[in-house]
Design a protein around this motif. Structure first.
Motif, PDB file in Angstrom:
ATOM      1  N   ASP A  43       0.848  -1.194   0.000  1.00 37.33           N
ATOM      2  CA  ASP A  43       0.000   0.000   0.000  1.00 37.33           C
ATOM      3  C   ASP A  43       0.884   1.244   0.000  1.00 37.33           C
ATOM      4  N   PHE A  44       0.682   2.138  -0.971  1.00 34.99           N
ATOM      5  CA  PHE A  44       1.529   3.316  -1.170  1.00 34.99           C
ATOM      6  C   PHE A  44       0.870   4.606  -0.675  1.00 34.99           C
ATOM      7  N   GLN A  45      -0.122   4.496   0.179  1.00 34.91           N
ATOM      8  CA  GLN A  45      -0.860   5.694   0.591  1.00 34.91           C
ATOM      9  C   GLN A  45       0.051   6.744   1.236  1.00 34.91           C
ATOM     10  N   PHE A  46       1.021   6.319   2.033  1.00 29.49           N
ATOM     11  CA  PHE A  46       1.880   7.252   2.762  1.00 29.49           C
ATOM     12  C   PHE A  46       3.270   7.363   2.145  1.00 29.49           C
ATOM     13  N   VAL A  47       3.400   6.991   0.881  1.00 26.24           N
ATOM     14  CA  VAL A  47       4.686   7.094   0.186  1.00 26.24           C
ATOM     15  C   VAL A  47       4.762   8.442  -0.522  1.00 26.24           C
ATOM     16  N   SER A  71      -0.579   6.822  -6.504  1.00 23.19           N
ATOM     17  CA  SER A  71      -1.005   8.105  -7.050  1.00 23.19           C
ATOM     18  C   SER A  71      -0.638   8.182  -8.529  1.00 23.19           C
ATOM     19  N   THR A  72      -1.224   9.135  -9.212  1.00 22.98           N
ATOM     20  CA  THR A  72      -0.916   9.320 -10.632  1.00 22.98           C
ATOM     21  C   THR A  72       0.561   9.619 -10.833  1.00 22.98           C
ATOM     22  N   ARG A  73       1.123  10.401  -9.921  1.00 21.97           N
ATOM     23  CA  ARG A  73       2.545  10.761 -10.030  1.00 21.97           C
ATOM     24  C   ARG A  73       3.435   9.547  -9.855  1.00 21.97           C
ATOM     25  N   LEU A  74       3.135   8.711  -8.854  1.00 20.39           N
ATOM     26  CA  LEU A  74       3.936   7.510  -8.636  1.00 20.39           C
ATOM     27  C   LEU A  74       3.779   6.528  -9.797  1.00 20.39           C
ATOM     28  N   SER A  75       2.555   6.415 -10.310  1.00 22.89           N
ATOM     29  CA  SER A  75       2.332   5.520 -11.451  1.00 22.89           C
ATOM     30  C   SER A  75       3.165   5.946 -12.644  1.00 22.89           C
ATOM     31  N   LYS A  81       6.155   3.834 -14.512  1.00 23.05           N
ATOM     32  CA  LYS A  81       6.040   3.517 -15.940  1.00 23.05           C
ATOM     33  C   LYS A  81       7.237   4.045 -16.711  1.00 23.05           C
ATOM     34  N   ARG A  82       7.652   5.292 -16.411  1.00 21.76           N
ATOM     35  CA  ARG A  82       8.786   5.868 -17.128  1.00 21.76           C
ATOM     36  C   ARG A  82      10.073   5.082 -16.887  1.00 21.76           C
ATOM     37  N   ARG A  83      10.137   4.427 -15.743  1.00 21.62           N
ATOM     38  CA  ARG A  83      11.355   3.687 -15.410  1.00 21.62           C
ATOM     39  C   ARG A  83      11.262   2.206 -15.756  1.00 21.62           C
ATOM     40  N   GLY A  84      10.231   1.860 -16.565  1.00 20.73           N
ATOM     41  CA  GLY A  84      10.182   0.517 -17.113  1.00 20.73           C
ATOM     42  C   GLY A  84       9.387  -0.493 -16.327  1.00 20.73           C
ATOM     43  N   PHE A  85       8.597  -0.069 -15.342  1.00 24.07           N
ATOM     44  CA  PHE A  85       7.792  -1.015 -14.569  1.00 24.07           C
ATOM     45  C   PHE A  85       6.398  -1.091 -15.176  1.00 24.07           C
ATOM     46  N   ASP A  86       5.998  -2.282 -15.600  1.00 20.57           N
ATOM     47  CA  ASP A  86       4.700  -2.492 -16.264  1.00 20.57           C
ATOM     48  C   ASP A  86       3.600  -2.647 -15.221  1.00 20.57           C
TER      49      ASP A  86
END
Length: 744
Positions: free
Chosen positions: A515-519, A550-554, A558-563
């Protein structure tokens, strides 16, 4: 002024109080005298050695800066009692720049080219600092500068203290204090030059440690100057003899104000050497900004009044911009002088204006008086400032900061003393980053580690399903992450995941939820760790789930190659609640629990809770059976209590609409559940809305029907209340388990 601040500030508002007027004038005169002494000392510090012949010009330029900075800041500051003056920190670094230039450039005649280049750098520094302050103030970025580590700032200031002490010896002996000439400094003819200044500085330092009163400094100045002339009077030494022996600065000519750079002098500037000092000028900008904000914040605490930091940046920025055009050095708030008026019981712009006016009077009409100022007293002022910096940042910090921060301050000081100021700044920032990485890597990136046994989704399920989820919940492992995930913590996270996946003593892992809520963010190195987690999930046969991305984390991933596309071993959900719901549904589907409940009628669901053979039928006789399509509102938030609903089939969602008109899901409920019971029992308006998600069949029990049951069939009423108590108790138990798991 009105364009910058929206209004014109008057030196005083309303009726003039004679007592406060006298107090303000007194505080302004004391501030002005101390400012003039500081200006004289800073001029001697910068224009020393090969540049000592130009000290009169230096004093003239810096006095002009003191006049402009003091007047502009007094009129435009957000605090009426602010006193600003040229500051020792930029002066110390400018003195270092001047000594470097004087050492590199071959003297031409009387050193005129060196002098012109140094003055050019002073002008550029003050104007650049003014523009820098203005930009930060206009963009309301005053707080950004506070991200520089506190111990690094302490190391800079300790290094400044060292430079002030070193410069003080140069002022008094005209010889730079170094290890190579340490024995030269002990020669009797040289010792007599600096020993009195050191003694006077120590006396002032000790007295202020014992009694920090605003009259101590002026009294010390009168005592020091008086003692100096008394000694020579007793020795029958005439003034000309005192001057001939090099005890005084000057002589100065009265009213010699001129522009620091004439058109003919511009050609003498060594542009290449000036450009080589750009990094040191940049250091002045940063440290001056930090010092200004620290002084303003400290003043805010002393006077117990809010101070607009961004307005202070604009105010001092304009002041330095104007002062720089006349050769003045960088200046800003003096914490001690600004607090002086408050201590004396006055708060008026008149304090700063009187202080500035006194500097202007000396500049235009009384500069010749400064030629009688003793060098030992000037050196003592610089020594006192240097000792104060070292005492504060080398001694007092040992009782306030962690040991590692104190060691960093000491490292920066040593590097500044041995290699130079810029090297100290660079090493300090590098070590601070290393310390930060070390400390942050030991901060737990996993805020909470939970399982599906003690943490459930907000889906209210029948007792049988809840029992299955609790039994199989150990197959769900939840890691609530926090902070910024970087290379120092990402690999530790992966190792924790592998440890759980390989732990044979625990139930086999089927779902791993991150869970990335507090990242706050992730760096590029974390992508590799997440990719390794996906590979580990495939090899070990569990599903890796990301929630609250979040949209920013997504976009970063994605930009760093994680599908982020869903596969048989990876999925994403908008929040942890939805992710847990999906995991629980998968478990129930495998256990064949969902179809059985869906096929049951309400009578079959309640059979075990109403012992008499006909108890359920008698109870259902008081209920109204209804069918509703998806999107139908059973209960509206804010409605008075009137009914509760037994859900036989379908699904409903309990949602809360907040003050921003956003809908927040509280619970999702399926067949065999009840909604609206709290409002009916507590007789309070509905705290949330209940809406059907798909076509649903439900039974409605009104408050009137419940009253009839209680009056006519107490046995059925008792069974109903027991059933509701069990449901509410079970819900409370699950909530307590989740809270307990987060506290462990």
């Amino acid at each position: 002024m009105s364009l910058l601040y929206g209004h014109v500030v008057r030196p005083w508002e309303g009726r003039i109080d004679p007592v406060k007027l006298v107090t303000s004038l007194t505080a302004g005169l004391i501030s002005g005298i101390l400012t003039i002494v500081m200006v004289t000392a800073f001029s001697a510090l910068i224009f020393s050695g090969p540049l000592s012949g130009f000290i009169s010009h230096g004093i003239s330029f810096i006095l002009f800066g003191a006049f402009v900075i003091g007047a502009v800041t007094a009129l435009t500051s957000s605090y009426a009692g602010t006193v600003a003056r040229p500051h020792e920190i930029p002066a110390a670094i400018l003195a270092l720049i001047a000594s470097i230039i004087a050492g590199k450039m071959p003297p031409s005649g009387s050193g005129h080219d060196v002098y012109i280049t140094v003055v050019f750098i002073i002008i550029v520094t003050s104007i650049s600092t003014g523009l820098f302050f203005l930009v930060l103030g206009f963009f309301k970025a005053g707080n950004l500068i506070r991200f520089i580590p506190y111990p690094v700032m302490g190391g800079f200031l300790a290094g400044t203290g060292y430079l002030l002490i070193k410069g003080a010896f140069g002022v008094m002996t005209e010889k730079t204090l170094t290890i190579a000439n340490i024995f030269y400094m002990t020669h009797p003819d040289v010792l007599i030059k600096w020993a009195p200044g050191l003694i006077l500085a120590v006396i002032l330092f000790l007295v202020l440690r014992w009694r920090n009163h605003y009259l101590v400094m002026p009294a010390w100045l009168l005592f020091s100057v008086g003692l100096f002339y008394l000694v020579f009077f007793i020795g029958n030494t005439p003034l000309s003899g005192i001057r001939a022996q090099g005890w005084l600065i000057g002589p100065f000519q009265q009213g010699q104000l001129q522009h620091p750079l004439s058109l003919s002098a511009i050609s003498s500037i060594d542009i290449a050497e000036a450009v080589s000092q750009a990094s040191r000028v940049g250091t002045i900008l940063i440290i001056s900004c930090m010092s200004l904000l620290l002084n303003a914040s400290g003043l805010e605490f002393i006077v117990r009044e809010d101070i607009d930091l961004n307005r202070e940046l604009r105010s001092v920025g304009l002041a330095n911009l104007l002062a720089g055009m006349g050769g003045g050095t960088v200046g800003f708030h003096s914490l001690s002088l600004s607090a002086l008026g408050y201590t004396m019981g006055a708060k008026s712009r008149l304090i700063g204006l009187v202080s500035a006016a006194l500097c202007g009077s000396i500049l235009f009409f009384g500069s010749s008086l400064l030629s009688y100022f003793p060098k030992p007293v000037m050196g003592a002022v610089l020594l006192f400032l240097g000792l104060s910096f070292l005492y504060q940042w080398l001694y007092e910090t040992w009782f306030k900061l962690p040991a590692i921060d104190c060691v960093l301050i000491l490292i920066i000081l040593v590097v500044i003393a041995v290699f130079g100021f810029l090297q100290g700044v660079g090493v300090g920032m590098l070590v601070a980053v290393m310390i930060f990485v070390f400390r942050y890597s030991h901060v737990k990136v996993v805020k909470h580690a939970l399982t599906g046994t003690n943490y459930h989704s907000n889906v209210d399920r029948p007792a049988g399903q809840q029992r299955i989820i609790s039994e199989k919940g150990g197959e769900i492992y939840i890691m609530k992450l926090q902070g910024f995930i970087f290379f120092g913590t990402a690999n530790d996270l992966f190792e924790q995941v592998k440890k759980r996946a390989n732990d044979g003593a625990l139930p086999p892992l089927r779902f791993l939820v991150l869970d990335f809520q507090f990242v706050n963010g992730v760096d590029s190195s974390t992508t590799n760790s997440f990719i390794k987690m996906k590979l580990n999930a495939e090899s070990r046969g569990y599903v890796l789930i990301f929630t609250h991305l979040s949209t920013r984390l997504s976009m970063q991933l994605k930009r760093r190659g994680f599908d982020l596309e869903k596969t048989g071993y990876f999925a994403t959900f908008p929040d942890l609640d939805r992710g847990m719901e999906w995991c629980e549904d998968q478990i129930l589907e495998v256990e064949k629990a969902t179809p059985a409940v869906q096929d049951q009628t309400l009578a079959e669901q309640l059979r075990d809770f109403f012992p008499p053979p006909d108890g359920v039928d008698r109870f259902l006789g008081y209920l109204e059976r209804k069918k509703a399509p998806g999107g139908h509102t059973l209960i509206q938030q804010g409605d008075p209590p009137h009914s509760l609903y037994f859900l036989e089939s379908g699904q409903v969602t309990v949602q809360l609409r907040n003050e921003y008109s956003q809908s927040i899901r509280l619970r999702t409920m399926g067949p065999g559940t009840v909604v609206g019971e709290l409002g009916l029992y507590l007789r309070t308006n509905s705290a949330a809305s209940v809406i059907t998600e798909r076509e649903s069949v439900f039974y409605r029990l009104t408050a009137e029907a419940l009253k009839n049951i209680e009056e006519k069939e107490p046995e059925i009423a008792a069974a109903f209340h027991k059933y509701m108590a069990q449901r509410l108790g079970r819900r409370l138990l699950y909530t307590n388990q989740s809270l307990q798991a987060m506290m462990d």
